[in-house]
Scaffold this motif. Structure first.
Motif, short mmCIF file in Angstrom:
data_model
loop_
_atom_site.label_atom_id
_atom_site.label_comp_id
_atom_site.label_asym_id
_atom_site.label_seq_id
_atom_site.Cartn_x
_atom_site.Cartn_y
_atom_site.Cartn_z
N LEU A 1 18.45 14.71 -9.00
CA LEU A 1 17.96 14.09 -10.21
C LEU A 1 18.37 15.00 -11.37
O LEU A 1 18.05 16.19 -11.37
CB LEU A 1 16.44 13.95 -10.14
CG LEU A 1 15.75 13.31 -11.32
CD1 LEU A 1 16.19 11.86 -11.48
CD2 LEU A 1 14.25 13.38 -11.15
N VAL A 2 19.10 14.46 -12.33
CA VAL A 2 19.58 15.26 -13.45
C VAL A 2 18.45 15.39 -14.47
O VAL A 2 18.00 14.40 -15.05
CB VAL A 2 20.83 14.62 -14.11
CG1 VAL A 2 21.28 15.45 -15.30
CG2 VAL A 2 21.94 14.46 -13.10
N LEU A 3 17.97 16.61 -14.65
CA LEU A 3 16.92 16.86 -15.63
C LEU A 3 17.51 17.10 -17.02
O LEU A 3 16.88 16.77 -18.02
CB LEU A 3 16.08 18.06 -15.21
CG LEU A 3 15.35 17.93 -13.87
CD1 LEU A 3 14.62 19.21 -13.52
CD2 LEU A 3 14.37 16.76 -13.90
N ARG A 4 18.70 17.68 -17.05
CA ARG A 4 19.40 17.89 -18.32
C ARG A 4 20.89 17.87 -18.02
O ARG A 4 21.36 18.55 -17.13
CB ARG A 4 19.03 19.23 -18.93
CG ARG A 4 19.80 19.49 -20.24
CD ARG A 4 19.72 20.92 -20.66
NE ARG A 4 18.65 21.11 -21.64
CZ ARG A 4 18.23 22.31 -22.02
NH1 ARG A 4 18.74 23.39 -21.49
NH2 ARG A 4 17.29 22.41 -22.92
N ASP A 5 21.63 17.07 -18.76
CA ASP A 5 23.08 16.99 -18.58
C ASP A 5 23.75 18.29 -19.03
O ASP A 5 23.17 19.08 -19.78
CB ASP A 5 23.65 15.83 -19.40
CG ASP A 5 23.28 14.47 -18.82
OD1 ASP A 5 23.20 14.37 -17.58
OD2 ASP A 5 23.06 13.53 -19.61
N ALA A 6 24.98 18.46 -18.56
CA ALA A 6 25.76 19.61 -19.00
C ALA A 6 26.00 19.48 -20.50
O ALA A 6 26.11 18.39 -21.03
CB ALA A 6 27.08 19.66 -18.25
N TYR A 7 26.05 20.62 -21.15
CA TYR A 7 26.28 20.59 -22.60
C TYR A 7 27.01 21.86 -23.02
O TYR A 7 27.13 22.80 -22.26
CB TYR A 7 24.96 20.45 -23.36
CG TYR A 7 24.01 21.63 -23.19
CD1 TYR A 7 23.98 22.63 -24.16
CD2 TYR A 7 23.17 21.73 -22.09
CE1 TYR A 7 23.12 23.71 -24.02
CE2 TYR A 7 22.32 22.80 -21.94
CZ TYR A 7 22.30 23.80 -22.91
OH TYR A 7 21.45 24.86 -22.77
N ILE A 8 27.47 21.84 -24.23
CA ILE A 8 28.16 23.01 -24.79
C ILE A 8 27.20 23.67 -25.77
O ILE A 8 26.66 23.03 -26.68
CB ILE A 8 29.47 22.60 -25.48
CG1 ILE A 8 30.39 22.00 -24.42
CG2 ILE A 8 30.11 23.79 -26.17
CD1 ILE A 8 31.72 21.52 -24.93
N SER A 9 26.96 24.95 -25.55
CA SER A 9 26.01 25.68 -26.40
C SER A 9 26.60 25.91 -27.78
O SER A 9 27.79 25.66 -28.03
CB SER A 9 25.64 27.01 -25.75
OG SER A 9 26.76 27.87 -25.76
N GLU A 10 25.76 26.43 -28.67
CA GLU A 10 26.20 26.70 -30.03
C GLU A 10 27.33 27.73 -30.07
O GLU A 10 28.16 27.73 -30.97
CB GLU A 10 25.02 27.18 -30.88
CG GLU A 10 23.99 26.11 -31.12
CD GLU A 10 22.80 26.63 -31.90
OE1 GLU A 10 22.86 27.77 -32.41
OE2 GLU A 10 21.80 25.90 -31.96
N PRO B 1 24.59 21.57 -15.77
CA PRO B 1 23.43 20.66 -15.82
C PRO B 1 22.25 21.24 -15.03
O PRO B 1 22.44 22.05 -14.12
CB PRO B 1 23.95 19.38 -15.17
CG PRO B 1 25.07 19.81 -14.31
CD PRO B 1 25.68 21.02 -14.98
N VAL B 2 21.09 20.84 -15.39
CA VAL B 2 19.88 21.23 -14.66
C VAL B 2 19.57 20.10 -13.70
O VAL B 2 19.36 18.96 -14.11
CB VAL B 2 18.70 21.48 -15.63
CG1 VAL B 2 17.44 21.83 -14.86
CG2 VAL B 2 19.05 22.56 -16.63
N LEU B 3 19.57 20.43 -12.38
CA LEU B 3 19.41 19.41 -11.34
C LEU B 3 18.17 19.67 -10.51
O LEU B 3 17.80 20.82 -10.24
CB LEU B 3 20.63 19.41 -10.43
CG LEU B 3 21.99 19.16 -11.05
CD1 LEU B 3 23.08 19.33 -10.00
CD2 LEU B 3 22.05 17.77 -11.66
#
Length: 139
Positions: A59-68, A75-77
């Motif tokens: 279950l994806v809790l947070r998708d992959a992203y690019i930091s500042e 991603p947080v799974l």
């Protein structure tokens, strides 16, 4: 000095060696069960459920992203597929241990239930039986 002596007696008794052997065999058995579950049990179950690979279930809790700072964040799974596989591993290991302990307990019961040899009669009784047999022969 007595503490060292007690430790030597403990180590020589075999308790430490037995424990070490049990840990090593248990670790190897755990690897075998894990391989059995991952490579033999779960693939057919996954196929039966429409080609699902349990390792990929999450279950994806947070998708992959690019930091500042421009760094790509993973991603947080919540990997519940791995959890399911570990539950199956545990269940198989617990069942095998249960069966082994059950077999040992049955063997102990059989030993306890086995009738002991009757005690030898006292010497006076044996002597009286010999005298009786000799008197029977005279008649």
């Amino acid at each position: 000095m007595s503490l060292i002596k007690e430790f030597k007696e403990f180590a020589v008794k075999g308790n430490v060696v037995d424990l070490a052997v049990a840990v090593i065999i248990g670790g190897a058995f755990g690897k075998i069960v894990t391989s059995f579950v991952n490579d033999i049990v779960m693939p057919p179950i996954g196929m039966a459920l429409g080609g699902v690979d349990f390792k990929d279930l999450a279950l994806v809790l947070r998708d992959a992203y690019i930091s500042e700072g421009g760094e790509e964040m993973a991603p947080v799974l919540l990997s519940y597929g791995n959890f399911i596989q570990n539950v199956v591993d545990f269940t198989i290991i617990a069942f095998v241990i249960f069966m082994a302990i059950r077999a040992l307990n049955n063997m102990k019961k059989k030993k306890e239930e086995a009738p002991a040899a009757p005690p030898a009669p006292p010497k006076s009784e044996v002597l009286l039986e010999e005298i009786r047999d000799l008197l029977k022969k005279k008649d």
